[in-house]
Design an enzyme around this catalytic site. Structure first.
Site, PDB file in Angstrom:
ATOM      1  N   CYS A  88     -27.458 -14.982   6.726  1.00 31.13           N
ATOM      2  CA  CYS A  88     -26.712 -13.800   6.290  1.00 31.13           C
ATOM      3  C   CYS A  88     -27.646 -12.592   6.096  1.00 31.13           C
ATOM      4  O   CYS A  88     -28.157 -12.078   7.086  1.00 31.13           O
ATOM      5  CB  CYS A  88     -25.883 -14.135   5.063  1.00 31.13           C
ATOM      6  SG  CYS A  88     -24.504 -12.999   4.882  1.00 31.13           S
ATOM      7  N   HIS A 193     -23.382 -18.955   5.196  1.00 34.37           N
ATOM      8  CA  HIS A 193     -24.156 -19.528   4.082  1.00 34.37           C
ATOM      9  C   HIS A 193     -24.084 -21.060   4.028  1.00 34.37           C
ATOM     10  O   HIS A 193     -23.313 -21.599   3.229  1.00 34.37           O
ATOM     11  CB  HIS A 193     -23.598 -19.003   2.756  1.00 34.37           C
ATOM     12  CG  HIS A 193     -23.983 -17.612   2.431  1.00 34.37           C
ATOM     13  ND1 HIS A 193     -25.040 -17.273   1.612  1.00 34.37           N
ATOM     14  CD2 HIS A 193     -23.440 -16.437   2.808  1.00 34.37           C
ATOM     15  CE1 HIS A 193     -25.133 -15.969   1.497  1.00 34.37           C
ATOM     16  NE2 HIS A 193     -24.169 -15.433   2.214  1.00 34.37           N
ATOM     17  N   GLU A 195     -26.041 -23.059   2.632  1.00 35.80           N
ATOM     18  CA  GLU A 195     -26.548 -23.579   1.350  1.00 35.80           C
ATOM     19  C   GLU A 195     -25.444 -23.635   0.296  1.00 35.80           C
ATOM     20  O   GLU A 195     -25.631 -24.188  -0.776  1.00 35.80           O
ATOM     21  CB  GLU A 195     -27.738 -22.727   0.867  1.00 35.80           C
ATOM     22  CG  GLU A 195     -27.398 -21.392   0.231  1.00 35.80           C
ATOM     23  CD  GLU A 195     -26.915 -20.304   1.201  1.00 35.80           C
ATOM     24  OE1 GLU A 195     -26.755 -20.586   2.397  1.00 35.80           O
ATOM     25  OE2 GLU A 195     -26.688 -19.180   0.732  1.00 35.80           O
TER      26      GLU A 195
HETATM   27  N1  GLN Z   1     -23.906  -7.602   3.299  1.00 35.67           N
HETATM   28  C1  GLN Z   1     -25.197  -8.123   2.931  1.00 35.67           C
HETATM   29  C2  GLN Z   1     -26.304  -7.258   3.535  1.00 35.67           C
HETATM   30  O1  GLN Z   1     -26.070  -6.383   4.267  1.00 35.67           O
HETATM   31  C3  GLN Z   1     -25.347  -9.562   3.369  1.00 35.67           C
HETATM   32  C4  GLN Z   1     -24.415 -10.435   2.573  1.00 35.67           C
HETATM   33  C5  GLN Z   1     -24.898 -11.842   2.365  1.00 35.67           C
HETATM   34  O2  GLN Z   1     -26.056 -12.167   2.526  1.00 35.67           O
HETATM   35  N2  GLN Z   1     -23.989 -12.669   1.923  1.00 35.67           N
HETATM   36  O3  GLN Z   1     -27.413  -7.499   3.271  1.00 35.67           O
END
Ligand code: GLN
Length: 217
Positions: A88, A193, A195
């Site tokens: 992410c 995610h 995890e």
């Molecule tokens: N929107 C977040 C970003 O731009 C990422 C979100 C996440 O890691 N769950 O960093």
């Protein structure tokens, strides 16, 4: 001969400046291929690990903290050769290019030849979960993938990047078949995610991938 050649277990680090790092450490703690899993907050810790996970969180904050504590350049060096998995926000950090970036731009670690779009699905309340098929990575049982203010991969910028997962259905305005996970040699990235599930198959995949990269060096 590389000092880590012939290892059967690895010391893993999880970048712990911000975000969901503890959950990754708990996942890694249960894997027989991991000798130790530590939070990484400084250069000494970074240099002590064989492979790194960059967790989800907020890429703008993570970049700012990394810069302030002098870790941005060492991370850029690290990811040139050492197995690294970005989840992410971690995937955004690993990308060579990001759109919908913070006004004025945001620092990235880079290394992975992809362009990502931040916050593709909207705000926190547009978070969702779905099933993804990744048979080569985790076998036939689909993976329960949790997307929280997630990015997507809009462009693959090199033939070295292999697509390993795509959305299987339309989500809001985002089409099915949108790329959500890739691998480029020793670098791995997922928009979701893993995890936050009880399923450690992707963590196990990453550590095996890292062991393979180390024994090929
Ligand atoms: N929107 C977040 C970003 O731009 C990422 C979100 C996440 O890691 N769950 O960093």
């Amino acid at each position: 001969m590389s000092p880590i050649e012939n290892k059967t277990t690895l010391k893993l680090g999880v970048l712990a400046l911000q975000g969901a790092f503890l959950e990754h450490i708990h996942m890694l703690d249960n894997l027989p291929t991991v000798s130790e899993a530590i939070p990484v907050r400084n250069l000494e810790q970074l240099q002590s690990v064989d492979a790194l996970i960059i967790p989800g969180g907020e890429s703008t904050s993570m970049a700012l903290i990394a810069e302030r504590c002098g870790l941005l350049e060492p991370l850029r060096e690290f990811v040139k050769t050492k197995p690294t998995w970005g989840t992410c926000a971690g995937m955004i950090m690993l990308a060579n290019e990001a759109t919908s970036a913070k006004k004025g731009g945001q620092q990235l670690i880079g290394g992975l030849a992809i362009r990502v779009n931040r916050n593709q699905f909207g705000t926190q309340k547009e978070s969702f979960d779905t099933k993804l098929h990744m048979p080569k990575l985790v076998g036939e049982t689909p993976f329960h993938a949790i997307f929280i203010r997630a990015p997507i991969i809009t462009d693959v910028l090199s033939d070295d990047v292999k697509v390993v997962a795509r959305l299987e259905q339309k989500v809001g305005q985002t089409e099915a078949e949108t790329i959500v996970a890739v691998r480029q040699g020793h670098l791995f990235a997922t928009a979701f995610h893993p995890e936050l599930t009880y399923d450690n198959r992707l963590h196990s995949y990453f550590v095996d991938m890292a062991l393979e990269c180390h024994s090929n060096n």
